[in-house]
Enzyme design. Structure first.
Site, short mmCIF file in Angstrom:
data_model
loop_
_atom_site.label_atom_id
_atom_site.label_comp_id
_atom_site.label_asym_id
_atom_site.label_seq_id
_atom_site.Cartn_x
_atom_site.Cartn_y
_atom_site.Cartn_z
N GLU A 20 0.86 -1.18 0.00
CA GLU A 20 0.00 0.00 0.00
C GLU A 20 0.90 1.23 0.00
O GLU A 20 1.69 1.42 0.93
CB GLU A 20 -0.85 -0.06 1.27
CG GLU A 20 -1.81 1.07 1.44
CD GLU A 20 -2.70 0.86 2.68
OE1 GLU A 20 -3.89 1.11 2.58
OE2 GLU A 20 -2.20 0.46 3.75
N ILE A 21 0.81 2.01 -1.06
CA ILE A 21 1.65 3.22 -1.13
C ILE A 21 0.78 4.43 -0.81
O ILE A 21 -0.30 4.60 -1.36
CB ILE A 21 2.31 3.34 -2.53
CG1 ILE A 21 3.37 2.24 -2.64
CG2 ILE A 21 2.90 4.73 -2.74
CD1 ILE A 21 4.29 2.35 -3.82
#
Ligand code: NAD
Length: 712
Positions: free
Chosen positions: A479-480
């Protein structure tokens, strides 16, 4: 005369052999679509009727891909089961004509030869495959909730064996060329320069073509007799044994047991595959092909198949970098903190060719991290995923250190120190004194807002969240998180790193709980309320798994850590108020006080026996729930309603209108967490709108993952 230029195929006559080169325009991979099938029909007519053609060779004009599979949109565009069945039958017809042709067809395979691609090759009289790292054969349809609908369920058992067919079709795995040869899928291997050497792809393809033309000619003239009676001993014995009913029954029974164990009977495709393969074995090809076409049609209409295709398209979308190419070309990564996460991040970086500098604050911390990486790689060697030589090569990409000196050469830092804002700010200051100006600064925080972390940096535009999941080498998701000041270029560089590490990357905004923790928390908070209503942790696990989750809710809480969950729940409750006011937060705090923090402390909702997989429900935890937090269910406590109370994700399948009705019922009983959002109310009014459109314009309405032309 015989030369033919079509859209997807180019044909030429070489010494009496019709060489058919598959090369679909403007796409990276060849897929089996209706147009290509039409071209095959024209080509088969030409081969049959043209006296100067003695044999044919099918080869790809795209190095790295023979045919990657059938075009999924072709199936999605079918509105009814019958349409899908006729697609399958059209394939059967053309493949049978190839198979029955007096003139031999040779498939010259390099690159991915999957699903419909393998089925095309199976219809040929002979298969040659290049022994290289890119070539792989398989029947992955089951992963999309389908079965091989182009003859795969009938031809594979003939060439290999029933157990091999079931293994391939039920797991969807891809096998390398040499394994495929052992199994009987491939007749001849070619390795142009010998193992370990490489040469330009064009040379390989030319060499493959020459070999294939020669073989095709030899078969046509009778110089080469294809004799598959000399199968491996095991397959020979198996072929004889399959004549006995009790052996056949045992094989299918065992396979079914494995399917039920792995899927809990939730997926119709593997069961259908068993049935269709069995029909062919018991009743012969006519009924076998008919069963295959019918089964293919039925499966294509199931919500499971549509869901899996949606997931596949989503994952494919997540493998693209929508931020474009970054100016920062990351070659060297600095990882700060050699703990569980830091070492995991190092492991998935060194094996993709990144140079990594790993720093910890203490010697024991550093050595623990190096040990974790060594064990991880040693396990990969044990499982034959990599060779011992590769392991050593990967380890040579790592530089463990206690000093910041080598950080002056890094292009990207990923920090995974303790989850404490003061420590995070302190290390950012230290880092900024050494790292080069272009270097991006990523943090693996689980829950601290990236905006807060970036406040401690003098170049906030280079700060970004890269939230990995434990165990890093196994969990696909990354998850960025961009805070409002993160530059597009920083995002582009971070996504590029994640993709090269082999992750499925989602990019989200800097909201509380980011994305993953935010959606998980609503589910876990309702799960806690169910425990309060007296649902046993084991029953809770069963109902969540039966709904389709890979891990039960109580087990998940134990894996995450009840202490960690408790911290996060307090933070998220501040942000979302009564929207996530399911269970009582006090429970988690009381459990932590009693030392029940989950698997890591040996006790949580379960008691874990060290060194074994055994576990029982922790009756002391249940007692705490009973003594202080017991609740009378207000209603909605059939298993179906209890499952529904924990999820809100698969709205498209369930129907927004039906869901809103249910939510209003639950809201009457349990209040605010079930108040339907306005988007949902709007969608309930217009049921043609969906959240997930799989790229289809006619389903527009929500966030769209737009993809087309994905192979199967
Ligand atoms: P951990 O306790 O296993 O490791 C932290 C490491 O950082 C230790 O080795 C410690 O010695 C080192 N360290 C502490 N201060 C340092 C400093 N100033 N300089 C260099 N090294 C220092 O923790 P972890 O589970 O790996 O978590 C690390 C980060 O990742 C935390 O922010 C955590 O919230 C986050 N995270 C954890 C998980 C998980 O499942 N454990 C998942 C996602 C994110």
């Amino acid at each position: 005369v015989a030369a033919g230029n079509h859209v997807h195929t180019k044909c030429k006559l070489v010494d009496g052999v019709y060489v058919i080169t598959l090369d679909s325009p403007n796409v990276k991979v060849n897929t089996l679509n209706t147009l290509l099938m039409d071209e095959f029909r024209t080509i088969v007519n030409e081969v049959d009727s043209n006296p100067s053609i003695e044999a044919a060779v099918l080869i790809s004009g795209k190095p790295g891909c023979f045919i990657a599979g059938a075009d999924i949109t072709m199936i999605e565009n079918c509105k009814t089961k019958e349409e899908v069945i006729s697609l399958s039958k059209a394939g059967h017809e053309i493949f049978k004509r190839m198979e029955n042709s007096r003139k031999p067809y040779v498939a010259a395979i390099q690159g991915s030869c999957l699903g419909g691609g393998l089925e095309t090759a199976l219809a040929c009289h002979y298969r040659i495959a290049v022994k290289d790292s890119k070539t792989g054969l398989g029947l992955p349809e089951v992963m999309l909730g389908l079965l091989p609908g182009g003859g795969g369920t009938q031809r594979t058992p003939k060439l290999t064996s029933v157990p091999t067919t079931l293994d391939l079709a039920l797991t969807g795995k891809t096998v390398k060329a040499d394994k495929a040869k052992k199994l009987g899928l491939v007749d001849l291997l070619v390795s142009p320069l010998g193992p370990g050497l490489s040469q330009p792809a064009d040379n390989t393809m030319k060499y493959l073509e020459n070999v294939a033309v020669q073989i095709a000619k030899d078969i046509a003239t009778g110089k080469l007799k294809v004799d598959r009676s000399k199968k491996g001993l095991v397959d020979k014995v198996m072929a004889t044994a399959m004549k006995w009913d009790f052996v056949k029954n045992m094989i299918f029974k065992k396979a079914k047991e494995q399917v039920m164990k792995a899927s809990r009977g939730l997926y119709p495709a593997p069961l259908k595959i068993l049935e269709v393969v069995r029909t062919g074995v018991d009743k012969g090809p006519i009924e076998g092909y008919e069963a295959e076409a019918q089964g293919f049609g039925e499966l294509a209409m199931t919500p499971q198949s549509k869901g899996l295709i949606g997931l596949f398209r989503g994952q494919t979308e997540c493998k693209k970098n929508r931020f474009g190419k970054s100016k920062v070309d990351v070659k060297t990564i600095g990882v700060l903190g050699a703990g569980l996460m830091g070492a995991g991040i190092v492991q998935v970086s060194i094996d993709k060719g990144y140079n990594v500098v790993m720093k910890d604050a203490t010697n024991p911390g550093l050595y623990r991290g190096v040990g974790q990486i060594q064990t991880g790689l040693a396990n990969a060697v044990k499982r034959k995923r990599i060779s011992a030589l590769q392991k050593d090569k990967y380890l040579s990409n790592l530089l463990p250190t206690l000093s910041y000196d080598h950080f002056k050469n890094v292009d990207c830092v990923i920090e995974a120190v303790f989850e404490d804002i003061n420590i995070k700010h302190k290390v950012i200051k230290e880092l900024e004194a050494v790292i080069p100006e272009h270097c991006i600064l990523a943090t693996n925080t689980s829950a601290i807002p990236i905006t807060k972390i970036a406040a401690g940096s003098r170049r906030p535009e280079k700060v970004i969240g890269m939230h990995y999941f434990s165990p890093v080498d196994k969990m696909q998701l990354l998850e960025i998180i961009r805070h409002p000041g993160t530059s597009e270029d920083t995002a582009a560089a971070a996504v590029a790193v994640g993709l090269r590490q082999g992750k499925v990357v989602i990019t989200v905004g800097d909201g509380p709980g980011f994305y993953t923790t935010r959606i998980l928390s609503t589910m876990l908070s309702e799960a806690v309320r169910l425990l309060q209503e007296g649902v046993d942790p084991k029953d809770l696990d069963n109902m969540t798994k039966q709904f389709g989750f890979p891990v039960g809710a109580a087990t998940l809480a134990d894996e995450v850590g009840i202490d960690v969950g408790s911290h996060i729940a307090v933070d998220l409750a501040k942000a979302f108020g009564d929207r996530i006011a399911g269970g009582d937060l006090g429970i988690m705090q009381d459990l932590v006080k009693a030392g029940f923090m989950g698997r890591k402390s040996g006790k949580g909702f379960y008691v874990y026996e060290k060194g074994t997989k055994n576990r029982d429900v922790n009756q002391d935890a249940v007692q705490i729930l009973k003594d202080k937090y017991s609740l009378e269910p207000k209603g909605a406590n059939t298993v179906e309603d209890q499952q529904l109370r924990m999820v809100s994700r698969w709205v498209d399948q369930f129907g927004a209108d039906k869901l809103v009705k249910k939510m209003e019922e639950f809201q009457g009983l349990y209040g605010a967490p079930f108040k339907p959002a306005q988007t949902l109310i709007d969608m309930a009014k217009d049921t043609s709108k969906k959240f997930h459109t799989n790229g289809r314009d006619d389903l527009k309405g929500g966030p769209v993952a737009k993809t087309t032309n994905v192979p199967l």
